[in-house]
Write a protein that holds these residues in place. Sequence first.
Motif, PDB file in Angstrom:
ATOM      1  N   ARG A  54      11.740  48.194 105.049  1.00 45.75           N
ATOM      2  CA  ARG A  54      12.042  48.998 103.857  1.00 45.75           C
ATOM      3  C   ARG A  54      11.322  50.351 103.889  1.00 45.75           C
ATOM      4  O   ARG A  54      11.927  51.395 103.624  1.00 45.75           O
ATOM      5  CB  ARG A  54      11.655  48.225 102.595  1.00 45.75           C
ATOM      6  CG  ARG A  54      11.793  49.028 101.307  1.00 45.75           C
ATOM      7  CD  ARG A  54      11.451  48.179 100.092  1.00 45.75           C
ATOM      8  NE  ARG A  54      12.427  47.119  99.945  1.00 45.75           N
ATOM      9  CZ  ARG A  54      13.583  47.252  99.295  1.00 45.75           C
ATOM     10  NH1 ARG A  54      13.901  48.414  98.754  1.00 45.75           N
ATOM     11  NH2 ARG A  54      14.426  46.254  99.200  1.00 45.75           N
ATOM     12  N   ASP A  55      10.030  50.337 104.170  1.00 46.72           N
ATOM     13  CA  ASP A  55       9.226  51.561 104.129  1.00 46.72           C
ATOM     14  C   ASP A  55       8.644  51.829 105.515  1.00 46.72           C
ATOM     15  O   ASP A  55       7.745  51.115 105.957  1.00 46.72           O
ATOM     16  CB  ASP A  55       8.104  51.430 103.092  1.00 46.72           C
ATOM     17  CG  ASP A  55       8.636  51.150 101.700  1.00 46.72           C
ATOM     18  OD1 ASP A  55       9.470  51.941 101.237  1.00 46.72           O
ATOM     19  OD2 ASP A  55       8.219  50.153 101.089  1.00 46.72           O
ATOM     20  N   ILE A  56       9.126  52.850 106.169  1.00 49.51           N
ATOM     21  CA  ILE A  56       8.669  53.210 107.511  1.00 49.51           C
ATOM     22  C   ILE A  56       7.760  54.428 107.411  1.00 49.51           C
ATOM     23  O   ILE A  56       8.186  55.513 107.010  1.00 49.51           O
ATOM     24  CB  ILE A  56       9.851  53.514 108.451  1.00 49.51           C
ATOM     25  CG1 ILE A  56      10.790  52.314 108.533  1.00 49.51           C
ATOM     26  CG2 ILE A  56       9.332  53.900 109.827  1.00 49.51           C
ATOM     27  CD1 ILE A  56      10.144  51.042 109.032  1.00 49.51           C
ATOM     28  N   ASN A  57       6.502  54.231 107.780  1.00 52.44           N
ATOM     29  CA  ASN A  57       5.511  55.311 107.753  1.00 52.44           C
ATOM     30  C   ASN A  57       4.922  55.428 109.152  1.00 52.44           C
ATOM     31  O   ASN A  57       4.167  54.572 109.585  1.00 52.44           O
ATOM     32  CB  ASN A  57       4.419  55.001 106.725  1.00 52.44           C
ATOM     33  CG  ASN A  57       3.471  56.173 106.505  1.00 52.44           C
ATOM     34  OD1 ASN A  57       3.317  57.015 107.380  1.00 52.44           O
ATOM     35  ND2 ASN A  57       2.831  56.210 105.350  1.00 52.44           N
ATOM     36  N   LEU A  58       5.254  56.501 109.848  1.00 48.98           N
ATOM     37  CA  LEU A  58       4.798  56.674 111.232  1.00 48.98           C
ATOM     38  C   LEU A  58       3.391  57.265 111.263  1.00 48.98           C
ATOM     39  O   LEU A  58       3.133  58.313 111.872  1.00 48.98           O
ATOM     40  CB  LEU A  58       5.774  57.553 112.007  1.00 48.98           C
ATOM     41  CG  LEU A  58       7.203  57.023 112.130  1.00 48.98           C
ATOM     42  CD1 LEU A  58       8.017  57.916 113.042  1.00 48.98           C
ATOM     43  CD2 LEU A  58       7.228  55.578 112.629  1.00 48.98           C
ATOM     44  N   PHE A  59       2.499  56.574 110.609  1.00 52.45           N
ATOM     45  CA  PHE A  59       1.096  56.976 110.576  1.00 52.45           C
ATOM     46  C   PHE A  59       0.491  56.828 111.973  1.00 52.45           C
ATOM     47  O   PHE A  59       0.679  55.809 112.629  1.00 52.45           O
ATOM     48  CB  PHE A  59       0.344  56.096 109.571  1.00 52.45           C
ATOM     49  CG  PHE A  59      -1.125  56.373 109.469  1.00 52.45           C
ATOM     50  CD1 PHE A  59      -1.590  57.414 108.699  1.00 52.45           C
ATOM     51  CD2 PHE A  59      -2.040  55.579 110.139  1.00 52.45           C
ATOM     52  CE1 PHE A  59      -2.949  57.660 108.586  1.00 52.45           C
ATOM     53  CE2 PHE A  59      -3.391  55.814 110.046  1.00 52.45           C
ATOM     54  CZ  PHE A  59      -3.846  56.862 109.263  1.00 52.45           C
TER      55      PHE A  59
END
Length: 580
Positions: free
Chosen positions: A44-49
Amino acid sequence: MAFNKLPLETMHNIVAHVPNIACLRNLCLTSRALQDVSRAALYRDINLFVDEYHLDGELMTTGCLERQTKLLKNIAEDSKIGHCVRSFTNHPITCRTFRDATLAPQAEQSLLIAAAKNMINLNKALLTPNTLAAEIVANLQSYQKLQNLQIYDLNPKEHIWAFAPTTLKHLKWQVPPLAPGYPPMEEGSTYSLLKMVQATCLSLESFDISLGQRFRYTHRLEALSSQVKNAQLQYRKLAGELPDILPMKNLKHFGLQNSYGLFGDYTVFLDFIKQHHTTLESITIPIGHHFESRESLNFILSITSMLPNLKELSFDTSGPSGPLTEIDIEDFLRELTSHPSTANIEKFSCKDIHAEFTAEIGEKFQAWTKLKFLQIGDIDDEESAYIEDGRVLFDLYKPDIVAFIAHLPPSLTHLYLEINKRDATVDDDSDFDIMCDFGPLIFKSLPLLHTCDVHVWMSNIDGGLGQLPEKGVFYRRLPHISSSNQISDGKKKDVWTSRYDTVYQQDYSFVSKKCETVEVEDGEGGFVGEDAEEVWLGGFEFDCENYESKWEAEGVDRSWPNWMGEKVAGYEMFRSRYVE
């Protein structure tokens, strides 16, 4: 299994409470029904940290990028996975080795384009200069659920969507420096971007535009000739329709940041504000770093006087101010807060108020009797009376900070103080202890206040500012619940204090919390209004030393997006001072 017979909505609600990513991945392997709902939650939530964690002196970015590349490949090759993505976030800084997988040397451009096309159900996106971002921007109308979009360092001369309606409600665009001397309607000029947004984002509620800043990005995306030709085509279509473009009916906020401060011609923006003066309730005004001047004040009041419904006011102080007629900061604040055009201000924000926090400065805000939200930073001055031998003297500053708070309008509910001391530090974490015990005092002095932060932006061990404050304390007023589970009246509250210390950003951070019950005596009045929703970050606690030993023993891979360390870094009220 009986579980598979549950309504789909119920299953989604159950999976939403799964505590971590590892459990979600395991649930994907249990049954087909659970696979679908677990996969939806997992992607659902993709964060390419980009994890900057150090191990044996080396950065663990290689493993992180490998996992991110695999993640993007899954999205690109399986449309069902891509359709699960609701929010997508690029790593916010593309400098040195800290670049996410969309900018990795081995990144396949076709894969990035395919991933962008499959994320058709995006609702929110933060994009930096990369091929995936350019694909989304160019085909914005294909994303019928996209409402919140932030674009960093993509040149609107080269990257723009079609001249057709979009679904955007919130847009923030940091425009890189453009070539000087652009005529008003040349493709990619500020004017043409404003008009394109006005013509195609009919449901837009907030619009922020930042000009001339590229301090966070060293990467320059080379646009394809087809993208440039397409952008030019859309602007030509726009030029033919200029006379018929109407104001946006739902625009509540407009913000302008300008690295050139008060220099330049603001006619285009002033005209835009005039067009939307009946709907605008919130405005960000660029006034430059040394803003306590007659020219700055007149500029501010000329804008606020256009807006009869103004409730929120913010200053951008990032740029220079030039040779202006200086006035005392107390006179500046007195005239600002007493002017009829600012009488209904409920929310005010400024990173550097050019004064220390004192009772006298606090009093200047008393004229704003409807003020509910205040986020304000003090002056960043190495000659400060609260700095000695490069050390912050919190014991001397605390009484003035408490006095500043006590003299603020009693209508205040949210307060965020930012201490700017970039050239100073502390000898020991215990030097900050004195700042972590005045929650009960300030909540008693302001009966409606339920949220108060103090963020300390001071030097880290490398001798400069990081991406996060070095220290912070977060006070929250919550209902008092007795041992018999009875909620007390307005005379008694629980004051929660969360404390954040870091040696060097979130990799070496410590977060702790404590609670104390506060009761007002007879004759002291009582606590009024709503309480805070929760303890800071939901009561999150963190000890990097304990977690590091645990991770190493268990072989935990921290490169999967949304690992626990982002909890602090993702706090939305941190306003970074980091400059590359």
